[in-house]
Design a protein around this motif. Structure first.
Motif, PDB file in Angstrom:
ATOM      1  N   VAL A 278       1.925  11.401   0.473  1.00 10.20           N
ATOM      2  CA  VAL A 278       1.909  10.226   1.331  1.00 10.20           C
ATOM      3  C   VAL A 278       1.048   9.160   0.880  1.00 10.20           C
ATOM      4  CG1 VAL A 278       1.988   9.737   3.878  1.00 10.20           C
ATOM      5  CG2 VAL A 278       2.048  12.090   3.288  1.00 10.20           C
ATOM      6  N   GLY A 279       1.613   7.841   0.573  1.00 14.40           N
ATOM      7  CA  GLY A 279       1.102   6.839   0.135  1.00 14.40           C
ATOM      8  C   GLY A 279       1.312   6.300  -1.219  1.00 14.40           C
ATOM      9  N   GLY A 280       1.786   5.424  -1.509  1.00 17.73           N
ATOM     10  CA  GLY A 280       2.140   4.778  -2.893  1.00 17.73           C
ATOM     11  C   GLY A 280       0.844   3.672  -3.313  1.00 17.73           C
TER      12      GLY A 280
ATOM     13  N   TYR B 162       6.050   9.246  -0.558  1.00 18.86           N
ATOM     14  CA  TYR B 162       6.434   8.446   0.700  1.00 18.86           C
ATOM     15  C   TYR B 162       5.588   7.126   0.667  1.00 18.86           C
ATOM     16  CZ  TYR B 162       8.983  12.383   2.978  1.00 18.86           C
ATOM     17  OH  TYR B 162       9.718  13.196   3.217  1.00 18.86           O
ATOM     18  N   GLU B 163       6.332   6.163   0.546  1.00 13.52           N
ATOM     19  CA  GLU B 163       5.560   4.828   0.759  1.00 13.52           C
ATOM     20  C   GLU B 163       6.108   4.096   1.962  1.00 13.52           C
ATOM     21  OE1 GLU B 163       2.905   3.243  -0.130  1.00 13.52           O
ATOM     22  OE2 GLU B 163       3.526   1.700   1.496  1.00 13.52           O
TER      23      GLU B 163
ATOM     24  N   ARG C 241       5.730   0.778   3.064  1.00  9.59           N
ATOM     25  CA  ARG C 241       5.995  -0.627   2.898  1.00  9.59           C
ATOM     26  C   ARG C 241       7.409  -0.579   2.071  1.00  9.59           C
ATOM     27  NH1 ARG C 241       2.730  -2.318  -1.406  1.00  9.59           N
ATOM     28  NH2 ARG C 241       1.889  -0.095  -1.869  1.00  9.59           N
TER      29      ARG C 241
ATOM     30  N   ALA D 148      -3.738  -5.350   4.444  1.00  8.99           N
ATOM     31  CA  ALA D 148      -4.075  -6.015   3.092  1.00  8.99           C
ATOM     32  C   ALA D 148      -3.257  -5.989   2.190  1.00  8.99           C
ATOM     33  CB  ALA D 148      -5.267  -4.653   2.621  1.00  8.99           C
TER      34      ALA D 148
ATOM     35  N   GLU E 172       9.580   5.281   3.449  1.00  3.21           N
ATOM     36  CA  GLU E 172       9.647   5.903   4.853  1.00  3.21           C
ATOM     37  C   GLU E 172       8.274   5.775   5.187  1.00  3.21           C
ATOM     38  OE1 GLU E 172      11.740   9.595   5.344  1.00  3.21           O
ATOM     39  OE2 GLU E 172      13.097   8.942   4.135  1.00  3.21           O
TER      40      GLU E 172
ATOM     41  N   ALA F 130      -2.694  10.263   0.646  1.00  2.00           N
ATOM     42  CA  ALA F 130      -3.455   9.061   0.145  1.00  2.00           C
ATOM     43  C   ALA F 130      -3.108   8.013   0.796  1.00  2.00           C
ATOM     44  CB  ALA F 130      -2.852   9.130  -1.480  1.00  2.00           C
TER      45      ALA F 130
ATOM     46  N   PHE G  22      -3.833   7.241  11.617  1.00  2.00           N
ATOM     47  CA  PHE G  22      -2.804   8.257  11.194  1.00  2.00           C
ATOM     48  C   PHE G  22      -3.870   9.501  10.649  1.00  2.00           C
ATOM     49  CE2 PHE G  22      -1.569  10.209   7.366  1.00  2.00           C
ATOM     50  CZ  PHE G  22      -0.084  10.275   7.560  1.00  2.00           C
TER      51      PHE G  22
ATOM     52  N   GLY H 195      -7.844   9.408  -2.914  1.00  2.00           N
ATOM     53  CA  GLY H 195      -7.933   7.978  -2.621  1.00  2.00           C
ATOM     54  C   GLY H 195      -9.351   7.539  -1.976  1.00  2.00           C
ATOM     55  N   GLN H 196      -9.337   6.300  -1.469  1.00  2.00           N
ATOM     56  CA  GLN H 196     -10.590   5.607  -0.664  1.00  2.00           C
ATOM     57  C   GLN H 196     -11.057   6.634   0.538  1.00  2.00           C
ATOM     58  OE1 GLN H 196     -11.712   2.458  -1.976  1.00  2.00           O
ATOM     59  NE2 GLN H 196     -12.865   1.950  -0.011  1.00  2.00           N
TER      60      GLN H 196
ATOM     61  N   GLU I 133     -15.213   4.866  -3.431  1.00  2.00           N
ATOM     62  CA  GLU I 133     -15.102   3.249  -3.446  1.00  2.00           C
ATOM     63  C   GLU I 133     -14.483   2.613  -4.606  1.00  2.00           C
ATOM     64  OE1 GLU I 133     -15.530   1.166  -0.409  1.00  2.00           O
ATOM     65  OE2 GLU I 133     -15.378  -0.585  -1.834  1.00  2.00           O
TER      66      GLU I 133
HETATM   67  C1  LIG Z   1      -9.189  -5.490   2.075  1.00  2.00           C
HETATM   68  C2  LIG Z   1      -9.514  -4.621   1.208  1.00  2.00           C
HETATM   69  C3  LIG Z   1     -10.037  -5.289  -0.030  1.00  2.00           C
HETATM   70  C4  LIG Z   1     -10.369  -4.526  -1.102  1.00  2.00           C
HETATM   71  N1  LIG Z   1     -10.658  -4.971  -2.384  1.00  2.00           N
HETATM   72  C5  LIG Z   1     -11.130  -4.259  -3.161  1.00  2.00           C
HETATM   73  C6  LIG Z   1     -11.565  -4.964  -4.688  1.00  2.00           C
HETATM   74  O1  LIG Z   1     -11.130  -6.180  -4.818  1.00  2.00           O
HETATM   75  N2  LIG Z   1     -11.805  -4.121  -5.557  1.00  2.00           N
HETATM   76  C7  LIG Z   1     -11.941  -2.824  -5.360  1.00  2.00           C
HETATM   77  O2  LIG Z   1     -12.419  -2.039  -6.402  1.00  2.00           O
HETATM   78  N3  LIG Z   1     -11.422  -2.051  -3.982  1.00  2.00           N
HETATM   79  C8  LIG Z   1     -11.135  -2.857  -3.223  1.00  2.00           C
HETATM   80  N4  LIG Z   1     -10.907  -2.297  -2.054  1.00  2.00           N
HETATM   81  C9  LIG Z   1     -10.973  -0.864  -1.873  1.00  2.00           C
HETATM   82  C10 LIG Z   1     -10.191   0.243  -2.235  1.00  2.00           C
HETATM   83  O3  LIG Z   1     -10.436   0.427  -3.737  1.00  2.00           O
HETATM   84  C11 LIG Z   1      -8.685  -0.129  -2.200  1.00  2.00           C
HETATM   85  O4  LIG Z   1      -8.141  -0.257  -0.896  1.00  2.00           O
HETATM   86  C12 LIG Z   1      -7.812   0.741  -2.922  1.00  2.00           C
HETATM   87  O5  LIG Z   1      -6.508  -0.004  -2.867  1.00  2.00           O
HETATM   88  C13 LIG Z   1      -7.626   1.982  -2.403  1.00  2.00           C
HETATM   89  O6  LIG Z   1      -6.647   2.858  -3.190  1.00  2.00           O
HETATM   90  P1  LIG Z   1      -6.041   3.916  -2.106  1.00  2.00           P
HETATM   91  O7  LIG Z   1      -4.868   4.490  -2.969  1.00  2.00           O
HETATM   92  O8  LIG Z   1      -6.916   5.019  -1.662  1.00  2.00           O
HETATM   93  O9  LIG Z   1      -5.316   3.262  -0.796  1.00  2.00           O
HETATM   94  P2  LIG Z   1      -4.252   2.088  -1.032  1.00  2.00           P
HETATM   95  O10 LIG Z   1      -4.160   1.407  -2.374  1.00  2.00           O
HETATM   96  O11 LIG Z   1      -4.438   0.948   0.552  1.00  2.00           O
HETATM   97  O12 LIG Z   1      -2.858   2.844  -0.847  1.00  2.00           O
HETATM   98  C14 LIG Z   1      -2.471   3.516   0.388  1.00  2.00           C
HETATM   99  C15 LIG Z   1      -0.796   3.545   0.402  1.00  2.00           C
HETATM  100  O13 LIG Z   1      -0.534   4.309   1.734  1.00  2.00           O
HETATM  101  C16 LIG Z   1       0.627   3.604   2.430  1.00  2.00           C
HETATM  102  N5  LIG Z   1       0.821   4.578   3.624  1.00  2.00           N
HETATM  103  C17 LIG Z   1      -0.255   4.610   4.541  1.00  2.00           C
HETATM  104  N6  LIG Z   1       0.094   5.204   5.629  1.00  2.00           N
HETATM  105  C18 LIG Z   1       1.425   5.616   5.318  1.00  2.00           C
HETATM  106  C19 LIG Z   1       2.311   6.617   5.956  1.00  2.00           C
HETATM  107  N7  LIG Z   1       1.996   7.058   7.280  1.00  2.00           N
HETATM  108  N8  LIG Z   1       3.406   6.531   5.623  1.00  2.00           N
HETATM  109  C20 LIG Z   1       3.738   6.194   4.397  1.00  2.00           C
HETATM  110  N9  LIG Z   1       3.006   5.255   3.576  1.00  2.00           N
HETATM  111  C21 LIG Z   1       1.683   4.905   4.152  1.00  2.00           C
HETATM  112  C22 LIG Z   1      -0.037   2.306   2.451  1.00  2.00           C
HETATM  113  O14 LIG Z   1       1.083   1.448   2.640  1.00  2.00           O
HETATM  114  C23 LIG Z   1      -0.553   2.036   1.041  1.00  2.00           C
HETATM  115  O15 LIG Z   1       0.673   1.478   0.185  1.00  2.00           O
HETATM  116  C24 LIG Z   1     -10.367  -3.217  -0.731  1.00  2.00           C
HETATM  117  C25 LIG Z   1      -9.965  -2.488   0.218  1.00  2.00           C
HETATM  118  C26 LIG Z   1      -9.724  -3.376   1.202  1.00  2.00           C
HETATM  119  C27 LIG Z   1      -9.212  -2.879   2.594  1.00  2.00           C
END
Ligand SMILES: Cc1cc2nc3c(=O)[nH]c(=O)nc-3n(C[C@H](O)[C@H](O)[C@H](O)COP(=O)(O)OP(=O)(O)OC[C@H]3O[C@@H](n4cnc5c(N)ncnc54)[C@H](O)[C@@H]3O)c2cc1C
Length: 437
Positions: free
Chosen positions: A7-9, A30-31, A33, A40, A119, A133, A141, A337-338, A343
């Motif tokens: 979950v999450g792309g 699943y993504e 968007r 963001a 979805e 993720a 969520f 992920g985060q 971080e």
């Molecule tokens: C505003 C902001 C700015 C940031 N800037 C930086 C930066 O400049 N440099 C840095 O190193 N880190 C930054 N970060 C921190 C972090 O590294 C990033 O957020 C990074 O993208 C996290 O990766 P991730 O895969 O955990 O989450 P994401 O990249 O956010 O991916 C999560 C995905 O899950 C999808 N999703 C969520 N819920 C569902 C659902 N129920 N069903 C289907 N899909 C879903 C979302 O649409 C998204 O595509 C920032 C964070 C934020 C919030």
């Protein structure tokens, strides 16, 4: 063929999907968007960089560079594509963000073992092999799906990070250990300030430039958790009557009675880095450095994590997750992920890769890989699972997380030795990680 749901792309989910597809799994990714955007993201592409287009240093003697080196050894899709789509950025890995995400999306769409479903996932079936993720903006969520896993304050909705300093960079002739009101307790490093030093610091804090704050981050503050600059603005003595109060601390011989005290607390077992208690802030990084280094004991401070305050959903990993990143009470469900408490872009990618590798091993009945703390992956996992603080804040990679080296050696040589040690361990881990591909 075993089926795995992701979950999450974003960065982590896409990396995990790629790694599991390579290992022969049928992956459903699943993504949400473009049906549902986050506050963001701006595109419908996978692996979107939500803010900066820099993945930080490429230098091997920098912990960020070393982490990328490690990820490349394990064939990371995200880091591989980052190098493919690199643009000029000096020592930093700066990418053409559109090309980067577009190519990642195309690779995933073409991968025969991956089905991409655009979805919104509502409820997760915890009996199925799943990697969650959903990113730093998915607090609701997580709460809806995992209330029983995160009960008892194990899910955070925002971070309130105070700057963290490498212990060895502090001038110990201007600081002393001791706790307020407790004799012979060395939980805090105290930096005493004279009236003049305190007043100068308050002025600097009040006038420091603030970083751009996202709209959705503006309502974060509440009385229990204000940025240090906001506290300072409320009155010149507010800090001195609050987090910097000079009471209850016995000054050792050679130190004058302080007018105010800055306290720092260990963040890891080894005490290699210390956190400035109560100094969560929204100052720009440059200003944080300027303000911190204006304090005599910290004039050479190496800041390994800057302060910040963001909306940021993550769990207290050591209470909620097992070391392999699966939930303690649902071993089929892994976090990446985060949301794990890592971080940053590259750190999030790393946890996606680790979750995939460990899930593969779990499904095959093999024990999880134990990552060496001498490598960036192991150093970060060690922080997430064995930190000593109760109020864990998200962490990016830095050399303070690695086991210290014995003896007194200069900074350059120390880095080189740490890198050499890390490379040896990475090579060893690589054999185990890539054995099923
Ligand atoms: C505003 C902001 C700015 C940031 N800037 C930086 C930066 O400049 N440099 C840095 O190193 N880190 C930054 N970060 C921190 C972090 O590294 C990033 O957020 C990074 O993208 C996290 O990766 P991730 O895969 O955990 O989450 P994401 O990249 O956010 O991916 C999560 C995905 O899950 C999808 N999703 C969520 N819920 C569902 C659902 N129920 N069903 C289907 N899909 C879903 C979302 O649409 C998204 O595509 C920032 C964070 C934020 C919030």
């Amino acid at each position: 063929m075993n089926e795995v749901i992701i979950v999450g792309g974003g960065l982590a989910g896409t990396e995990a999907a790629y790694q599991l597809a390579k290992r022969g799994y049928s992956v459903i990714l699943y993504e949400q968007r473009p049906k549902k955007m986050t506050e963001a993201h701006k595109t419908d592409m996978l692996g979107e960089l939500v803010c900066s287009n820099s993945l930080k240093s490429m230098e091997i003697t920098n912990a960020h560079g070393l982490l990328k080196y490690e990820l490349l050894q394990y064939d990371s899709l995200i880091i591989g594509q980052a190098y493919q789509n690199r643009i000029a950025g000096g020592k930093a890995l700066v990418v053409d963000r559109k090309k980067f995400s577009r190519l990642i999306t195309e690779i995933i769409e073409k991968e025969k073992n991956i089905t991409l479903k655009r979805e919104i996932v509502g409820q997760i079936d915890k009996n199925k092999s799943t990697i969650v993720a959903t990113g730093p903006l998915s607090g609701e969520f997580l709460e809806n799906n995992f209330a029983d896993s995160v009960k008892g304050n194990n899910l955070y909705f925002y971070d309130a990070i105070s700057p963290t300093i490498l212990t060895e960079s502090i001038d110990f002739t201007r600081a002393f250990w001791g706790s307020r009101y407790i004799e012979d307790d060395n939980a805090y490093l105290n930096i005493p300030l004279s009236k003049e030093e305190y007043n100068k610091l308050v002025e600097m804090i009040k006038n420091a430039e603030k970083a751009n704050v996202h709209e959705f981050d503006k309502e974060l503050f509440f009385e229990g958790c204000l940025p240090v600059e906001e506290i300072a603005r409320r009155g010149d003595n507010t800090l001195r009557f609050g987090l910097m109060k000079p009471v209850g601390i016995k000054s050792p011989e050679g130190f004058e009675k302080p007018y105010a005290v800055i306290q720092l607390r260990r963040e890891n077992r080894e005490g290699t880095f210390l956190n400035m208690v109560g100094f969560q802030t929204q100052m720009t990084y440059t200003e944080q450095k300027r303000v911190i280094r204006s304090i005599a004991a910290l004039r050479n401070a190496e800041i390994i994590r800057y302060g910040s305050m963001h909306r940021n959903a993550y769990v207290k990993a050591k209470n909620v997750l097992s070391y392999n990143l699966s939930l303690k009470n649902y071993p089929n469900v892994f976090f990446a992920g985060q949301i794990t408490g890592a971080e940053g872009y590259v750190e999030s990618t790393l946890t996606g890769l680790i979750a995939a590798i460990q899930m593969d091993r779990y499904i095959k009945g093999k024990p999880p890989i134990e990552f060496s703390q001498n490598t960036p992956s192991g150093a970060l996992l060690n922080y997430l699972f064995f930190n000593v603080t109760d109020n864990i804040q998200p962490m990016n990679i830095n050399f303070g997380l690695f086991p210290p080296l014995e003896g007194k050696i200069g900074k350059k040589e120390r880095r080189e030795q740490m890198v050499k040690r890390a490379k040896w361990w990475i090579e060893k881990q690589k054999a185990e990680i890539t054995e099923n591909i």
